[in-house]
Design a protein around this motif. Structure first.
Motif, mmCIF file in Angstrom:
data_model
loop_
_atom_site.group_PDB
_atom_site.id
_atom_site.type_symbol
_atom_site.label_atom_id
_atom_site.label_comp_id
_atom_site.label_asym_id
_atom_site.label_seq_id
_atom_site.Cartn_x
_atom_site.Cartn_y
_atom_site.Cartn_z
ATOM 1 N N GLY A 105 0.829 -1.192 0.000
ATOM 2 C CA GLY A 105 0.000 0.000 0.000
ATOM 3 C C GLY A 105 0.863 1.241 0.000
ATOM 4 N N PRO A 106 0.231 2.402 -0.179
ATOM 5 C CA PRO A 106 0.996 3.644 -0.239
ATOM 6 C C PRO A 106 1.656 3.992 1.091
ATOM 7 N N SER A 107 2.567 4.925 1.032
ATOM 8 C CA SER A 107 3.292 5.362 2.221
ATOM 9 C C SER A 107 2.318 5.910 3.273
ATOM 10 N N GLY A 108 2.533 5.504 4.516
ATOM 11 C CA GLY A 108 1.786 6.067 5.626
ATOM 12 C C GLY A 108 0.492 5.372 5.993
ATOM 13 N N LEU A 134 10.495 -13.551 9.997
ATOM 14 C CA LEU A 134 11.383 -12.479 9.570
ATOM 15 C C LEU A 134 10.530 -11.399 8.915
ATOM 16 N N ILE A 135 10.637 -10.174 9.409
ATOM 17 C CA ILE A 135 9.893 -9.051 8.849
ATOM 18 C C ILE A 135 10.858 -8.225 8.009
ATOM 19 N N LEU A 136 10.601 -8.169 6.714
ATOM 20 C CA LEU A 136 11.407 -7.380 5.782
ATOM 21 C C LEU A 136 10.585 -6.157 5.383
ATOM 22 N N ASP A 137 10.954 -5.016 5.915
ATOM 23 C CA ASP A 137 10.187 -3.783 5.753
ATOM 24 C C ASP A 137 10.788 -2.907 4.652
ATOM 25 N N ASP A 138 9.931 -2.176 3.969
ATOM 26 C CA ASP A 138 10.346 -1.218 2.932
ATOM 27 C C ASP A 138 10.985 -1.890 1.721
ATOM 28 N N TRP A 139 10.400 -2.975 1.280
ATOM 29 C CA TRP A 139 10.869 -3.669 0.089
ATOM 30 C C TRP A 139 10.519 -2.851 -1.153
ATOM 31 N N GLY A 140 11.422 -2.811 -2.099
ATOM 32 C CA GLY A 140 11.143 -2.224 -3.400
ATOM 33 C C GLY A 140 11.331 -0.727 -3.494
ATOM 34 N N LEU A 141 12.068 -0.125 -2.566
ATOM 35 C CA LEU A 141 12.291 1.318 -2.638
ATOM 36 C C LEU A 141 13.179 1.703 -3.815
ATOM 37 N N GLY A 142 13.950 0.761 -4.287
ATOM 38 C CA GLY A 142 14.813 0.996 -5.442
ATOM 39 C C GLY A 142 15.140 -0.328 -6.098
ATOM 40 N N SER A 168 5.661 -3.348 1.336
ATOM 41 C CA SER A 168 6.098 -2.612 0.152
ATOM 42 C C SER A 168 5.067 -1.571 -0.246
ATOM 43 N N GLN A 169 5.570 -0.457 -0.763
ATOM 44 C CA GLN A 169 4.686 0.543 -1.348
ATOM 45 C C GLN A 169 4.212 0.104 -2.724
ATOM 46 N N LEU A 170 4.902 -0.845 -3.303
ATOM 47 C CA LEU A 170 4.573 -1.319 -4.648
ATOM 48 C C LEU A 170 3.642 -2.521 -4.589
#
Length: 189
Positions: free
Chosen positions: A50-53, A108-116, A143-145
């Motif tokens: 989903g989107p940021s925030g 395992l929590i992988l946060d902020d996937w796909g920022l680049g 992921s935001q994507l």
């Protein structure tokens, strides 16, 4: 308490504090089922997009908190920091020791996937982590994507197919939407 300390969760989120009234498309029944933990016992994964925030990281940490309460080993890691740590470990000869522990955590929590986009080494590292965990442990990825865009972030089609097969094949999905919930937070002076 010890499990929570070792988990290094980014947010002090608890299942009791989840706001189901926020207009973000969170399916309460699905989230309550995920809090039960059967998906962790089955070694399934979870993708929160989903989107940021909109609370992706917060929800992931609430699930991690509940897993700690249920006496499961949990580790939170931001993906950009994970790849930086692995690159540094490779440079100073600690890579093998640094790469081994990922398989031991039940969640395992992988946060902020796909920022680049991923470089060649990051693709390899991610595949190794997911290969060690597939069918044995569970992973949450935020992921935001949307999942449909992940193939492009990975870059190499062969790696992308292998990574997504191990990550998405057995994954539950939460698709969030809406405006940032951070707008409603009080500002600090």
């Amino acid at each position: 308490a010890a499990r929570l300390r070792f988990a290094k969760l980014r947010h002090q989120a608890t299942p009791e504090d989840v706001d189901y009234r926020a207009d973000r498309g969170l399916d309460r029944a699905l989230f309550m089922k995920l809090l039960g933990g059967d998906w962790i016992n089955a070694h399934d994964n979870l993708a929160i997009c989903g989107p940021s925030g909109v609370g992706k990281s917060w929800l992931a940490c609430a699930l991690g908190h509940k897993a700690c309460r249920d006496d499961r080993s949990v580790l939170y890691q931001r993906v950009p920091r994970l790849f930086a740590q692995l690159a540094l470990a490779r440079g100073d000869g600690r890579y093998a020791a640094c790469n081994e522990p990922w398989a031991m955590y039940q969640l395992l929590i992988l946060d902020d996937w796909g920022l680049g986009p991923l470089n060649e080494q990051a693709r390899h590292d991610l595949l190794e982590i997911l290969e060690d965990r597939y069918g044995r442990k569970s992973t949450i990825i935020t992921s935001q994507l949307p999942v449909s865009a992940w193939h492009g972030v990975i870059g190499d089609p062969t790696y992308a197919d292998a990574i997504l097969d191990r990550l998405v094949h057995n994954a539950h999905r939460i698709e969030l939407s809406g405006d940032s919930l951070r707008r409603n937070l009080p500002r600090k002076a």
